[in-house]
Design an enzyme around this catalytic site. Structure first.
Site, PDB file in Angstrom:
ATOM      1  N   LYS A  95       2.779  -3.607  26.588  1.00 48.62           N
ATOM      2  CA  LYS A  95       2.616  -4.332  27.057  1.00 48.62           C
ATOM      3  C   LYS A  95       1.270  -5.822  27.466  1.00 48.62           C
ATOM      4  O   LYS A  95       1.197  -6.465  28.791  1.00 48.62           O
ATOM      5  CB  LYS A  95       1.265  -3.528  28.357  1.00 48.62           C
ATOM      6  CG  LYS A  95       1.876  -1.966  29.537  1.00 48.62           C
ATOM      7  CD  LYS A  95       1.053  -1.008  30.306  1.00 48.62           C
ATOM      8  CE  LYS A  95       1.233  -0.182  29.600  1.00 48.62           C
ATOM      9  NZ  LYS A  95      -0.272   0.797  29.923  1.00 48.62           N
ATOM     10  N   ARG A 111       5.961   8.194   3.968  1.00 47.17           N
ATOM     11  CA  ARG A 111       4.357   8.519   3.281  1.00 47.17           C
ATOM     12  C   ARG A 111       3.097   8.256   3.674  1.00 47.17           C
ATOM     13  O   ARG A 111       2.096   9.033   3.638  1.00 47.17           O
ATOM     14  CB  ARG A 111       5.022   7.939   2.046  1.00 47.17           C
ATOM     15  CG  ARG A 111       5.344   8.459   1.292  1.00 47.17           C
ATOM     16  CD  ARG A 111       6.660   7.842   0.287  1.00 47.17           C
ATOM     17  NE  ARG A 111       7.236   7.225   1.640  1.00 47.17           N
ATOM     18  CZ  ARG A 111       9.221   7.208   1.333  1.00 47.17           C
ATOM     19  NH1 ARG A 111       8.650   8.491   1.111  1.00 47.17           N
ATOM     20  NH2 ARG A 111       9.556   6.957   2.523  1.00 47.17           N
ATOM     21  N   THR A 112       2.948   6.734   3.877  1.00 42.80           N
ATOM     22  CA  THR A 112       1.508   6.338   4.251  1.00 42.80           C
ATOM     23  C   THR A 112       1.236   7.585   5.454  1.00 42.80           C
ATOM     24  O   THR A 112       0.111   7.820   5.488  1.00 42.80           O
ATOM     25  CB  THR A 112       1.829   5.502   4.685  1.00 42.80           C
ATOM     26  OG1 THR A 112       2.273   4.510   3.825  1.00 42.80           O
ATOM     27  CG2 THR A 112       0.854   4.499   4.960  1.00 42.80           C
ATOM     28  N   HIS A 121      -0.616  -3.608   0.665  1.00 42.82           N
ATOM     29  CA  HIS A 121      -0.358  -2.425   0.653  1.00 42.82           C
ATOM     30  C   HIS A 121      -0.975  -1.915   0.399  1.00 42.82           C
ATOM     31  O   HIS A 121      -0.938  -0.851  -1.038  1.00 42.82           O
ATOM     32  CB  HIS A 121       0.963  -1.536   0.625  1.00 42.82           C
ATOM     33  CG  HIS A 121       1.495  -0.364   1.537  1.00 42.82           C
ATOM     34  ND1 HIS A 121       0.267   0.783   1.473  1.00 42.82           N
ATOM     35  CD2 HIS A 121       2.744   0.498   0.860  1.00 42.82           C
ATOM     36  CE1 HIS A 121       0.609   1.051   1.928  1.00 42.82           C
ATOM     37  NE2 HIS A 121       2.033   1.036   1.231  1.00 42.82           N
ATOM     38  N   ARG A 169      -0.287   0.082  10.405  1.00 46.26           N
ATOM     39  CA  ARG A 169       0.433  -0.637   9.549  1.00 46.26           C
ATOM     40  C   ARG A 169       0.945  -1.886  10.725  1.00 46.26           C
ATOM     41  O   ARG A 169       0.923  -1.099  11.474  1.00 46.26           O
ATOM     42  CB  ARG A 169       1.843   0.374   9.130  1.00 46.26           C
ATOM     43  CG  ARG A 169       2.734  -0.234   8.508  1.00 46.26           C
ATOM     44  CD  ARG A 169       3.660   0.638   8.121  1.00 46.26           C
ATOM     45  NE  ARG A 169       3.200   1.519   7.090  1.00 46.26           N
ATOM     46  CZ  ARG A 169       3.906   1.503   6.218  1.00 46.26           C
ATOM     47  NH1 ARG A 169       5.125   1.657   6.102  1.00 46.26           N
ATOM     48  NH2 ARG A 169       3.493   1.694   4.371  1.00 46.26           N
TER      49      ARG A 169
HETATM   50  N1   CP Z   1       5.768   4.007  -0.265  1.00 49.48           N
HETATM   51  C1   CP Z   1       5.412   3.766   1.593  1.00 49.48           C
HETATM   52  O1   CP Z   1       4.603   2.628   2.142  1.00 49.48           O
HETATM   53  O2   CP Z   1       6.679   4.381   1.677  1.00 49.48           O
HETATM   54  P1   CP Z   1       6.910   4.761   3.998  1.00 49.48           P
HETATM   55  O3   CP Z   1       7.302   3.375   4.237  1.00 49.48           O
HETATM   56  O4   CP Z   1       6.814   5.651   4.577  1.00 49.48           O
HETATM   57  O5   CP Z   1       5.216   4.614   4.754  1.00 49.48           O
END
Ligand code: CP
Length: 307
Positions: free
Chosen positions: A83, A54-55, A132, A104
């Site tokens: 590396k 999703r993100t 998040h 991320r």
């Molecule tokens: N909600 C969410 O962070 O989903 P993903 O891990 O698929 O990005």
């Protein structure tokens, strides 16, 4: 003024600044064609050191729908990270090529470090079990759209409250709005971290209760936020297996819930919401994922200063 800023923690923006983002997201939802070219000539870098559906896809789709372009990696081993390149050096380089980045990382604080070395806005797309913030923008936009407000609700948050970064960010953010009450539902081993209780809930006099049994509390909830048990954060598999099915929301449990309660989930789900619940009018987790793309469009546009 949001132009040029980074988003690392849900508290980085004021309530008024969040409202600017939500209001733009509302406009984009209503008139998507008006925004097709606003980010033309701009590049988003997506640096995903951890898996995502999703993100990452919603960030990339958001940039493409604004007329911009996307570079990046979804697998750090395909970059010079393999590396031994540090986050600080990687972001210095990415700053030379892109106008904005979403990162991320499994290490808590990595996007913060990146923002300290970056020449471009850095958006935290999830750091370990910590925060998040763009999921929280998604959650708040969804609540605002489905319930008409961000205040005066009893919100049940259920599942892995210890490792769930979406939970930590949501609690921080929702605590700033008036008269919300939290019901924190988890097994004893997965309760909310002490720092969130002390520094967010108690410091701000937020009313909350802790519960172990979802059935005992579901009838009082306006919003039920389900989460999966975060397998990747456990130190041993046995504990995960013992706890993974602590909560399974099914049709029978929903019999006792309010007719206008909404069910949210950041997804991915594993077992914690039965598929039969998807047909219930209270299930909002798929539209929530769609709102995630629109709110990320608004965020990118604001941080780039193009809207
Ligand atoms: N909600 C969410 O962070 O989903 P993903 O891990 O698929 O990005």
């Amino acid at each position: 003024m949001l132009k040029g800023r980074s988003l690392i923690d849900p508290m980085d923006f004021t309530i008024e600044e969040l409202e600017e983002i939500f209001s733009l997201a509302d406009n984009i939802i209503e008139n998507p064609k008006e925004y097709l070219h606003v980010a033309e000539g701009k590049i988003l870098a997506t640096l995903f050191y951890e898996p995502s559906t999703r993100t990452r896809f919603s960030f990339e789709a958001a940039m493409l729908r604004l007329g911009g372009q996307v570079v990046g990696f979804s697998e750090p081993n395909s970059s010079s990270v393999s590396k031994g390149e540090t986050v600080a050096d990687t972001i210095r380089i990415v700053s030379c090529y892109a106008d904005i980045t979403a990162m991320r990382h499994s290490k808590e604080g990595a996007p913060k470090i990146a923002s300290m070395y970056s020449e471009i806005p850095v958006i935290n797309a999830g750091d370990g079990g910590h925060q998040h913030p763009t999921q929280t923008l998604t959650d708040l936009l969804t609540i605002r759209k489905m319930k008409g407000s961000l205040s005066n609700f009893t919100i049940g948050i259920c599942g892995d409250l210890k490792f769930g970064r979406t939970v930590h960010s949501l609690i921080k953010a929702i605590s700033r709005y008036e008269n919300n009450r939290l019901v924190l539902i988890s097994p004893k081993e997965l309760t909310i971290p002490e720092y969130i209780k002390k520094e967010i809930l108690e410091k701000n006099n937020i009313e909350y209760v802790e519960a172990e049994n979802l059935e005992d509390v579901i009838d009082g909830l306006d919003i039920l936020y389900m989460t999966r048990v975060q397998r990747e954060r456990f130190f041993n598999e046995e504990d995960y297996i013992r706890l993974k099915d602590s909560y399974i929301l099914d049709r029978q449990k929903l019999d006792n819930a309010k007719d206008d309660m909404i069910i949210l989930h950041p997804l991915p789900r594993v077992n914690e919401i039965d598929y039969e619940v998807d047909e219930d009018k209270r299930a909002c987790y798929f539209i929530q994922a769609k709102f995630g793309m629109y709110v990320r469009m608004a965020l990118i546009a604001k941080l780039l200063g193009v809207c």
